[in-house]
Design a protein around this motif. Sequence first.
Motif, mmCIF file in Angstrom:
data_model
loop_
_atom_site.group_PDB
_atom_site.id
_atom_site.type_symbol
_atom_site.label_atom_id
_atom_site.label_comp_id
_atom_site.label_asym_id
_atom_site.label_seq_id
_atom_site.Cartn_x
_atom_site.Cartn_y
_atom_site.Cartn_z
ATOM 1 N N ASN A 254 12.708 -12.664 -14.447
ATOM 2 C CA ASN A 254 12.922 -11.255 -14.155
ATOM 3 C C ASN A 254 13.306 -10.574 -15.466
ATOM 4 O O ASN A 254 13.047 -11.117 -16.549
ATOM 5 C CB ASN A 254 14.000 -11.092 -13.082
ATOM 6 C CG ASN A 254 13.475 -11.401 -11.686
ATOM 7 O OD1 ASN A 254 12.696 -10.635 -11.116
ATOM 8 N ND2 ASN A 254 13.905 -12.537 -11.122
ATOM 9 N N VAL A 255 13.920 -9.401 -15.407
ATOM 10 C CA VAL A 255 14.390 -8.727 -16.619
ATOM 11 C C VAL A 255 15.878 -8.423 -16.470
ATOM 12 O O VAL A 255 16.347 -7.328 -16.766
ATOM 13 C CB VAL A 255 13.578 -7.435 -16.892
ATOM 14 C CG1 VAL A 255 12.222 -7.759 -17.453
ATOM 15 C CG2 VAL A 255 13.440 -6.577 -15.634
ATOM 16 N N LEU A 256 16.615 -9.407 -16.003
ATOM 17 C CA LEU A 256 18.049 -9.246 -15.789
ATOM 18 C C LEU A 256 18.779 -9.188 -17.120
ATOM 19 O O LEU A 256 18.429 -9.892 -18.079
ATOM 20 C CB LEU A 256 18.589 -10.399 -14.943
ATOM 21 C CG LEU A 256 18.008 -10.512 -13.529
ATOM 22 C CD1 LEU A 256 18.556 -11.748 -12.830
ATOM 23 C CD2 LEU A 256 18.324 -9.261 -12.714
ATOM 24 N N THR A 257 19.807 -8.353 -17.178
ATOM 25 C CA THR A 257 20.621 -8.194 -18.382
ATOM 26 C C THR A 257 22.068 -8.517 -18.048
ATOM 27 O O THR A 257 22.404 -8.910 -16.937
ATOM 28 C CB THR A 257 20.501 -6.762 -18.924
ATOM 29 O OG1 THR A 257 20.861 -5.837 -17.887
ATOM 30 C CG2 THR A 257 19.079 -6.465 -19.385
ATOM 31 N N GLY A 258 22.945 -8.311 -19.040
ATOM 32 C CA GLY A 258 24.350 -8.614 -18.829
ATOM 33 C C GLY A 258 24.629 -10.083 -19.041
ATOM 34 O O GLY A 258 23.805 -10.827 -19.588
ATOM 35 N N SER A 259 25.802 -10.518 -18.616
ATOM 36 C CA SER A 259 26.233 -11.886 -18.879
ATOM 37 C C SER A 259 26.165 -12.738 -17.614
ATOM 38 O O SER A 259 26.001 -12.230 -16.507
ATOM 39 C CB SER A 259 27.665 -11.878 -19.426
ATOM 40 O OG SER A 259 28.542 -11.259 -18.483
ATOM 41 N N ILE A 260 26.303 -14.041 -17.796
ATOM 42 C CA ILE A 260 26.379 -14.963 -16.669
ATOM 43 C C ILE A 260 27.783 -14.897 -16.083
ATOM 44 O O ILE A 260 28.775 -14.979 -16.806
ATOM 45 C CB ILE A 260 26.047 -16.396 -17.119
ATOM 46 C CG1 ILE A 260 24.613 -16.471 -17.662
ATOM 47 C CG2 ILE A 260 26.208 -17.386 -15.971
ATOM 48 C CD1 ILE A 260 24.238 -17.821 -18.224
ATOM 49 N N LEU A 261 27.881 -14.749 -14.805
ATOM 50 C CA LEU A 261 29.175 -14.548 -14.156
ATOM 51 C C LEU A 261 29.996 -15.826 -14.129
ATOM 52 O O LEU A 261 29.507 -16.890 -13.733
ATOM 53 C CB LEU A 261 28.964 -14.066 -12.722
ATOM 54 C CG LEU A 261 28.149 -12.784 -12.533
ATOM 55 C CD1 LEU A 261 27.896 -12.562 -11.049
ATOM 56 C CD2 LEU A 261 28.882 -11.604 -13.124
ATOM 57 N N SER A 262 31.259 -15.713 -14.512
ATOM 58 C CA SER A 262 32.152 -16.861 -14.362
ATOM 59 C C SER A 262 32.470 -17.118 -12.894
ATOM 60 O O SER A 262 32.851 -18.226 -12.509
ATOM 61 C CB SER A 262 33.452 -16.625 -15.142
ATOM 62 O OG SER A 262 34.121 -15.461 -14.661
ATOM 63 N N SER A 263 32.266 -16.087 -12.028
ATOM 64 C CA SER A 263 32.539 -16.259 -10.600
ATOM 65 C C SER A 263 31.556 -17.209 -9.927
ATOM 66 O O SER A 263 31.764 -17.606 -8.777
ATOM 67 C CB SER A 263 32.504 -14.906 -9.884
ATOM 68 O OG SER A 263 31.232 -14.299 -9.989
ATOM 69 N N LEU A 264 30.483 -17.590 -10.622
ATOM 70 C CA LEU A 264 29.568 -18.580 -10.058
ATOM 71 C C LEU A 264 30.262 -19.910 -9.832
ATOM 72 O O LEU A 264 29.760 -20.755 -9.079
ATOM 73 C CB LEU A 264 28.360 -18.776 -10.986
ATOM 74 C CG LEU A 264 27.387 -17.595 -11.114
ATOM 75 C CD1 LEU A 264 26.252 -17.952 -12.075
ATOM 76 C CD2 LEU A 264 26.819 -17.196 -9.756
ATOM 77 N N VAL A 265 31.408 -20.099 -10.460
ATOM 78 C CA VAL A 265 32.157 -21.340 -10.258
ATOM 79 C C VAL A 265 32.620 -21.470 -8.808
ATOM 80 O O VAL A 265 32.958 -22.553 -8.337
ATOM 81 C CB VAL A 265 33.365 -21.413 -11.225
ATOM 82 C CG1 VAL A 265 34.456 -20.431 -10.804
ATOM 83 C CG2 VAL A 265 33.925 -22.838 -11.306
ATOM 84 N N ASN A 266 32.627 -20.354 -8.069
ATOM 85 C CA ASN A 266 33.011 -20.402 -6.655
ATOM 86 C C ASN A 266 31.949 -21.059 -5.782
ATOM 87 O O ASN A 266 32.223 -21.399 -4.629
ATOM 88 C CB ASN A 266 33.273 -18.989 -6.127
ATOM 89 C CG ASN A 266 34.446 -18.326 -6.813
ATOM 90 O OD1 ASN A 266 35.405 -18.990 -7.202
ATOM 91 N ND2 ASN A 266 34.384 -17.009 -6.969
ATOM 92 N N LEU A 267 30.751 -21.214 -6.313
ATOM 93 C CA LEU A 267 29.648 -21.791 -5.529
ATOM 94 C C LEU A 267 29.718 -23.311 -5.609
ATOM 95 O O LEU A 267 28.895 -23.976 -6.241
ATOM 96 C CB LEU A 267 28.311 -21.268 -6.044
ATOM 97 C CG LEU A 267 28.188 -19.747 -6.185
ATOM 98 C CD1 LEU A 267 26.793 -19.367 -6.670
ATOM 99 C CD2 LEU A 267 28.496 -19.049 -4.868
ATOM 100 N N LYS A 268 30.704 -23.879 -4.956
ATOM 101 C CA LYS A 268 30.993 -25.296 -5.069
ATOM 102 C C LYS A 268 29.880 -26.199 -4.541
ATOM 103 O O LYS A 268 29.824 -27.382 -4.871
ATOM 104 C CB LYS A 268 32.301 -25.615 -4.330
ATOM 105 C CG LYS A 268 33.515 -24.868 -4.845
ATOM 106 C CD LYS A 268 33.831 -25.226 -6.296
ATOM 107 C CE LYS A 268 35.110 -24.532 -6.773
ATOM 108 N NZ LYS A 268 35.401 -24.814 -8.193
ATOM 109 N N ASN A 269 28.993 -25.666 -3.699
ATOM 110 C CA ASN A 269 27.911 -26.472 -3.130
ATOM 111 C C ASN A 269 26.604 -26.334 -3.899
ATOM 112 O O ASN A 269 25.590 -26.905 -3.504
ATOM 113 C CB ASN A 269 27.666 -26.064 -1.677
ATOM 114 C CG ASN A 269 28.875 -26.294 -0.808
ATOM 115 O OD1 ASN A 269 29.341 -27.413 -0.675
ATOM 116 N ND2 ASN A 269 29.408 -25.229 -0.236
#
Length: 661
Positions: free
Chosen positions: A512-527
């Motif tokens: 895609n053409v996504l911008t910005g940074s990778i979210l640290s909140s992805l750590v919540n996706l434990k599965n």
Amino acid sequence: MSPSCHDDERFALLQFKESIIINWFASDDPSAYSKVSSWMTLSSDCCTWDGVQCDENTGHVTSLDLSSSYLYGSINSSSSLFQLVHLHRLNLASNDFNHPQIPSGVRQLSKLTYLNLSNSAFSGQIPSEILQLSKLVSLDLALNPLKLHKPNLESRAEKLINLQELVLSEVDISSTLPSTLTNLTSLKAIYLGNCGLHGEFPTGIFQLPNLKSLSVHLNSNLTGHVPEFNRSIPLEDLRLAGTGFSSMLPDSIGNLKSLHFFDVGGCNFSGPMPFSFGNLTELTFLDLSNNNFNRGTLSWVGNLSNLSILNLQHNNFHGHIPQMFIEGCQLSTINLNQNHFQGALPRSLANCTMLEILDIGNNHISDIFPSWLGNLPELGVLILRSNGFHGAIGKPETNSTFPKLHVIDLSNNYIIGKLPYEYFQIWKGMQSYDAGGLTYMQARVKIHIPSCGWLYTYTYQMTSTNKGIKTEYWKIQDYFVAIDLSGNKFEGEIPKIVGNLKALCMLNLSNNVLTGSILSSLVNLKNLESLDLSQNMLVGEIPPQLVELTFLAFLNLSHNHLTRTIPQGKQFLTFENSSFNGNVGLCGSPLLKRCTNLKDPPPPPSIFVENQDVVSLFEFDWKLVVMGYECGFIFGGFGGKIITKKKNDWFMKTFAIGHPP
């Protein structure tokens, strides 16, 4: 009053109870329970026991049904079970008898008309003594590791002249199908699935006057064709899937007015779909998948009122999908994947309120995102990949849109705009899950086969790209949660709300053409097991918190604008270069580019010198410096200018804005 059971038969039953044990792992039927637990002492009337029926006039035990009773142990020819010589019906299905041969003592039960030993862990050659049970009307030995070689099916079948039901699915027969079966005119049901059958299928079997169920599925070397049918053929259940049957379906198939179940998936059929299919108004299951039906559209169809399963994937159907989904639609799964359908999605799909899976991937559908499907209360899997969906997704109309959705695949379309964070907020099916058991998505409506009273449960299937590989899911676990929005034109940042989709197993936002940074909140996706954010314009560092995603087996962050050090440890130690390639600012393992701006550099490595003592490189280097101090002083002035200039050039090339490193 009916007479009580005979003492010798009561004693025989109690002896049998003592010869086996109750093992809660011996039956996989959810409705199983221990029937023999209710059998009491010699003084009680065995005709009242669970699973036991007696003749009202004589008191003899005539029927014994111990199916799904958690029975475990071996049965041999001396078993007291074979003393019950007045038995007409014996059912020991869905137990575990620990792989003995079927005892030859079964010949003592000469009055048997019904014998069911299916799925009970019997093995070896089927004994010839079963041939002596000439009164058998129903024989079911399916789902056991049994063989029927010498004597073979032909020599056995011709002697069972009263047979109405023959069920040998999964039994190793490994022979041609005998034409003598056409002489058994009483046959109502033949189930010979996955038996190693080969050769040409005798077409006369289709014409048996009483045949209602015929299944020879998963015999890949069995060839044949579907003949013409007259109006008197009573077939209700026809399964040829996974065989070598070929040619075209006859138009007279429309004469099978009682047909409920039709499965020819994975055969070699070709040609157009007969228009007479419109006459099959009783169909509840239709699978024509993985054939070469061509030149055909679905415009036969104006009556699907009873259909629960529709699978037409991987054919050459074309044209528009007609508005054929009437009010009261019973469909629970629709699979039209990999055809040539075009035009917009028919709005009549909104009538299918029981729909759980909709897969129209790999077609030529041109439409905007079908937000109106969000009103389907049971929809759990929506696959729209590789079509011509376009425009922005927009906002949901209500907060109850797609209430049970847990798999969505919109990949390889032309969707624009920002990621649909409003949908992420309301997709409750992706925010939590119950891991109480490893259950699979199945049809809620069970398919009733009238001829034998069986209930058929259909396990859902789908195709998706997981961990970078196209994957066929023959079963879909209830807790499998996935979002694939790759290969579109989504722009902007990844919304923080993604971190709330805690049940996610797979997230693919690549290409895609996504911008910005990778979210640290992805750590919540434990599965999370698979994360693909490649081929975007993401910047910044990889959040070090992501090393805590202990289930993460696949990671692709390649071809972005990520910088700084790759996090180290745990799952990140398993990822290869390909996970990070194409990010010129990244450094550290597994890339060859070393990081030069670490705050806490690692201790220097050690070397071995000639006397085998371990010496630090740091210490070794300083010894060299001291030894060469005098030479260094002489050449220092001239060399220093050269070194200073080289370092300045390196600094400008590495860190100057707009200058390639």
